[in-house]
Design an enzyme around this catalytic site. Structure first.
Site, short mmCIF file in Angstrom:
data_model
loop_
_atom_site.label_atom_id
_atom_site.label_comp_id
_atom_site.label_asym_id
_atom_site.label_seq_id
_atom_site.Cartn_x
_atom_site.Cartn_y
_atom_site.Cartn_z
N HIS A 58 0.82 -1.21 0.00
CA HIS A 58 0.00 0.00 0.00
C HIS A 58 0.86 1.27 0.00
CE1 HIS A 58 -3.64 -2.42 1.70
NE2 HIS A 58 -3.55 -2.52 0.39
N CYS A 111 3.99 14.46 -12.76
CA CYS A 111 5.25 14.11 -13.44
C CYS A 111 5.94 12.88 -12.85
CB CYS A 111 6.22 15.30 -13.41
SG CYS A 111 7.02 15.60 -11.82
N CYS A 142 4.06 20.38 -6.67
CA CYS A 142 5.34 19.82 -7.09
C CYS A 142 6.28 20.94 -7.48
CB CYS A 142 5.12 18.86 -8.27
SG CYS A 142 6.65 18.21 -8.98
N CYS A 177 7.07 20.51 -11.46
CA CYS A 177 6.10 20.76 -12.54
C CYS A 177 4.83 21.48 -12.10
CB CYS A 177 5.72 19.43 -13.20
SG CYS A 177 4.50 18.48 -12.28
N ASN A 214 -3.63 -13.33 14.71
CA ASN A 214 -4.58 -12.22 14.61
C ASN A 214 -5.63 -12.34 15.70
OD1 ASN A 214 -5.23 -9.84 13.01
ND2 ASN A 214 -7.12 -10.89 12.46
ZN LIG Z 1 5.59 17.07 -10.78
#
Ligand SMILES: [Zn+2]
Length: 252
Positions: free
Chosen positions: A125, A136, A158, A161, A224
């Site tokens: 995960h 990107c 980001c 980008c 468990n």
């Molecule tokens: Zn990016």
């Protein structure tokens, strides 16, 4: 067979095994103070707002959801959590040369923090310790991105980008990473003993590792607190707290 006798039997099996695959779920981290976020009784599952934060479609389309997500990342208990006795028992098993792979549904990075080499841990995960750009594909440590949130960027874009950043985890509605799942399944096929720890074994395709290992001749041991769909086919099922029973079955 009594509980103590079952522990001793499993300890012998582990002693005789050489390619153990451990599969860990939320229960492996609860003793470190990290609640079960995504299980059937999980924090996210029972809270519609929290569930929204973990849904990829809401995340990508709603800046408010992203702002809340960044705040909840800042506050995640994993940043201050310490590995528990169960994590350490698996490290001991690894040092004995018996652990073939550690497949985890957890995103908290506590197995690596406990001392496994990063390439031993297969995070199906993803991990909350990295951030990634949904546009990107840039990927890097989460720390500097959280620093930007602390400094006032509510939804930091980001830097390469301008795209949407997210933790490198698998949200609801988001596809698993095929090569990661393939690696987990291959490890399960190669196992001589599969140790399922703190997982309800209800989330696919990961749960499919269990019948796959069994079909390839592995012994199946389930640790468990709650019943799982595979208890009937398991060679042993242990219900004691993980922090007690895992060190007991993993000691040399
Ligand atoms: Zn990016």
């Amino acid at each position: 067979m009594g509980a103590a006798a079952a522990v001793e039997v499993v300890r012998h099996w582990i002693d005789g095994a050489s390619r153990i695959v451990a599969l860990t779920g939320a229960g492996a981290s609860t003793e470190s103070g990290i609640p079960d976020f995504r299980g059937p009784q999980g924090v996210w599952t029972r809270n519609p707002i929290a569930e929204k934060l973990s849904n990829i479609h809401e995340y990508m389309s709603d800046p408010e959801v992203r702002k809340l997500s960044w705040q909840s990342r800042l506050d995640h208990p994993a940043w201050t959590a310490q590995p528990n006795a169960g994590h350490r028992a698996l490290v001991a098993l690894d040092r004995r040369g018996k652990l073939h792979a550690l497949v985890t549904q957890n995103i908290d990075g506590l197995h690596q923090q406990a001392g496994h080499a990063p390439d031993k841990v297969i995070e199906v995960h993803g991990t909350m310790r990295d951030a990634m750009c949904m546009h990107c594909g840039w990927r890097g440590p989460m720390g500097p991105v959280l620093d930007r949130v602390r400094a006032g960027e509510e939804d930091p874009p980001c830097e390469r980008c301008g795209g949407i950043l997210k933790s490198a985890t698998i949200s609801f509605g988001q596809a698993l990473v095929p090569h990661v799942i393939a690696r987990a399944m291959r490890a399960a096929e190669e196992a001589d003993l599969l140790l399922a720890i703190g997982t309800s074994l209800q989330v696919y395709p990961v749960a499919g590792a269990v019948p796959l290992a069994k079909a390839n001749g592995a012994r199946l041991v389930i640790i468990n607190a709650e019943p799982t769909p595979f208890d009937e086919v398991a060679d042993a099922v242990l219900r004691q707290p993980i922090g007690e029973v895992l060190p007991a079955v993993c000691r040399a």
